[in-house]
Write an enzyme that holds these catalytic residues in place. Structure first.
Site, mmCIF file in Angstrom:
data_model
loop_
_atom_site.group_PDB
_atom_site.id
_atom_site.type_symbol
_atom_site.label_atom_id
_atom_site.label_comp_id
_atom_site.label_asym_id
_atom_site.label_seq_id
_atom_site.Cartn_x
_atom_site.Cartn_y
_atom_site.Cartn_z
ATOM 1 C CG ASP A 187 36.233 48.267 30.795
ATOM 2 O OD1 ASP A 187 35.424 47.388 30.454
ATOM 3 O OD2 ASP A 187 37.468 48.044 30.925
ATOM 4 C CE1 TYR A 225 35.574 33.856 35.920
ATOM 5 C CE2 TYR A 225 34.347 31.798 35.935
ATOM 6 C CZ TYR A 225 34.459 33.119 35.559
ATOM 7 O OH TYR A 225 33.455 33.703 34.820
HETATM 8 P P1 NAD Z 1 35.521 40.547 28.818
HETATM 9 O O1 NAD Z 1 36.971 40.334 29.127
HETATM 10 O O2 NAD Z 1 35.130 40.884 27.427
HETATM 11 O O3 NAD Z 1 34.901 41.680 29.755
HETATM 12 C C1 NAD Z 1 35.406 42.010 31.013
HETATM 13 C C2 NAD Z 1 35.554 43.528 31.094
HETATM 14 O O4 NAD Z 1 35.974 43.860 32.423
HETATM 15 C C3 NAD Z 1 36.636 44.060 30.132
HETATM 16 O O5 NAD Z 1 36.112 45.130 29.364
HETATM 17 C C4 NAD Z 1 37.751 44.519 31.063
HETATM 18 O O6 NAD Z 1 38.491 45.631 30.579
HETATM 19 C C5 NAD Z 1 36.972 44.848 32.330
HETATM 20 N N1 NAD Z 1 37.815 44.800 33.535
HETATM 21 C C6 NAD Z 1 38.785 43.906 33.831
HETATM 22 N N2 NAD Z 1 39.347 44.231 34.998
HETATM 23 C C7 NAD Z 1 38.707 45.342 35.455
HETATM 24 C C8 NAD Z 1 38.851 46.160 36.606
HETATM 25 N N3 NAD Z 1 39.779 45.893 37.537
HETATM 26 N N4 NAD Z 1 38.028 47.220 36.753
HETATM 27 C C9 NAD Z 1 37.097 47.508 35.811
HETATM 28 N N5 NAD Z 1 36.937 46.775 34.674
HETATM 29 C C10 NAD Z 1 37.726 45.713 34.522
HETATM 30 O O7 NAD Z 1 34.809 39.217 29.284
HETATM 31 P P2 NAD Z 1 33.267 38.849 29.500
HETATM 32 O O8 NAD Z 1 33.163 37.417 29.212
HETATM 33 O O9 NAD Z 1 32.350 39.795 28.848
HETATM 34 O O10 NAD Z 1 33.186 38.996 31.087
HETATM 35 C C11 NAD Z 1 32.222 39.765 31.771
HETATM 36 C C12 NAD Z 1 31.767 39.001 33.014
HETATM 37 O O11 NAD Z 1 31.046 37.840 32.589
HETATM 38 C C13 NAD Z 1 32.891 38.501 33.929
HETATM 39 O O12 NAD Z 1 32.551 38.758 35.268
HETATM 40 C C14 NAD Z 1 32.915 37.008 33.650
HETATM 41 O O13 NAD Z 1 33.396 36.275 34.747
HETATM 42 C C15 NAD Z 1 31.441 36.742 33.390
HETATM 43 N N6 NAD Z 1 31.161 35.495 32.680
HETATM 44 C C16 NAD Z 1 31.519 35.359 31.376
HETATM 45 C C17 NAD Z 1 31.223 34.167 30.715
HETATM 46 C C18 NAD Z 1 31.580 33.957 29.259
HETATM 47 O O14 NAD Z 1 31.519 32.812 28.778
HETATM 48 N N7 NAD Z 1 31.924 34.987 28.527
HETATM 49 C C19 NAD Z 1 30.578 33.129 31.398
HETATM 50 C C20 NAD Z 1 30.240 33.316 32.742
HETATM 51 C C21 NAD Z 1 30.522 34.513 33.377
#
Ligand code: NAD
Length: 250
Positions: A33, A154
């Site tokens: 991360d 996005y």
């Molecule tokens: P989240 O913000 O909890 O997790 C994202 C993680 O990525 C965080 O821990 C953050 O510190 C890390 N991060 C951000 N920038 C970074 C970088 N430059 N390098 C390394 N790490 C980095 O959110 P989440 O919802 O768990 O998101 C995870 C993935 O799931 C994302 O790709 C998001 O687009 C995708 N997603 C989420 C949902 C939802 O509803 N939660 C739906 C569809 C897709």
């Protein structure tokens, strides 16, 4: 022999839940991360839960920075010499703005982290997996990687991830590297949990777009990722697996 699994963005949300499931199944998890503190906390918790100090390791990296990803892989090569599975999960939301209201800084951040970040990781992962006879990669895409959405930055970057997933599958499946994506709908974890927990008309309207009638859980996404990484999915590659409660079936 336990598999070596890399998960980016594993310091919280869907990434940490997926890391937990892989670790519980006995795999060795590299918790990566940009946030070193959260990555360390997750890795420590996984080791403690397993009663095994080698079950997980925190290796922080900024996926948007090519040099940082290269350094991460130098570290992985040195410590493990191989990589069996990878979940390219690190990502940010685009703030919801349509094109004309899109802040250029948010556009640039989405391209850097969501799209370039996935590209940088894939390049290293495929190269290392090819050295060891193959592996399985899953990219975290979205319903907005397949369907249109007003959220320009996005939607565009997630469509890019969908294309990259298919391209890698076409180029490298014959050499043993399977590459797939999960496309989650609204998930009550990480980014999505903010929408779900806020409640109100906006959340209700979004949830109604999911025929199953509820948001998904991080565990449901993690299960799909683990299946795609398993031998049971040996003939599945280049697939965009909808984990979306029927959102895309409407
Ligand atoms: P989240 O913000 O909890 O997790 C994202 C993680 O990525 C965080 O821990 C953050 O510190 C890390 N991060 C951000 N920038 C970074 C970088 N430059 N390098 C390394 N790490 C980095 O959110 P989440 O919802 O768990 O998101 C995870 C993935 O799931 C994302 O790709 C998001 O687009 C995708 N997603 C989420 C949902 C939802 O509803 N939660 C739906 C569809 C897709």
């Amino acid at each position: 022999m336990s598999r070596v699994v890399l998960i980016t963005g594993a310091g919280g949300g869907i990434g940490s839940i997926t890391a937990t499931q892989f670790a519980q199944a006995g795999d060795t998890v590299i918790v990566s991360d940009i946030n070193a503190e959260s990555a360390s906390a997750v890795a420590l918790a996984l080791c403690e839960a397993a009663g095994d100090p080698t079950r997980a390791i925190a290796l922080p990296a900024d996926v948007s920075d090519r040099g940082s990803v290269e350094a991460l892989f130098d570290n992985i090569r040195e410590r493990f010499g191989r990589l069996d599975c990878a979940f390219n999960n690190a990502g940010i939301g685009g703030g919801g703005a349509p094109l004309l209201d899109t802040d250029d800084a948010i556009w640039d951040a989405c391209v850097s982290i969501n799209l370039n970040g996935t590209y940088h990781c894939l390049k290293q992962e495929v190269a290392l997996m090819l050295e060891n006879g193959g592996g399985a990669i899953v990219n975290n895409c979205s319903i907005l990687g397949v369907n249109g959405g007003a959220n320009a930055a996005y939607t565009a970057t997630k469509h890019g991830i969908a294309g990259l997933t298919k391209s890698v599958a076409v180029a490298y499946s014959g050499q043993g590297v399977r590459c797939n994506a999960v496309c989650p709908g609204l998930i009550d974890a990480g980014l999505g949990s903010r929408t779900v927990q806020a409640g109100g008309a906006k959340a209700d309207a979004f949830i109604k777009l999911h025929p199953i009638g509820r948001p998904g859980t991080g565990e449901e996404v993690a299960q799909a990722v683990r299946w795609l990484c398993s031998p049971e999915a040996s003939f599945v590659t280049g697939d965009l697996l909808m984990v979306d409660g029927g959102y895309s079936a409407r």
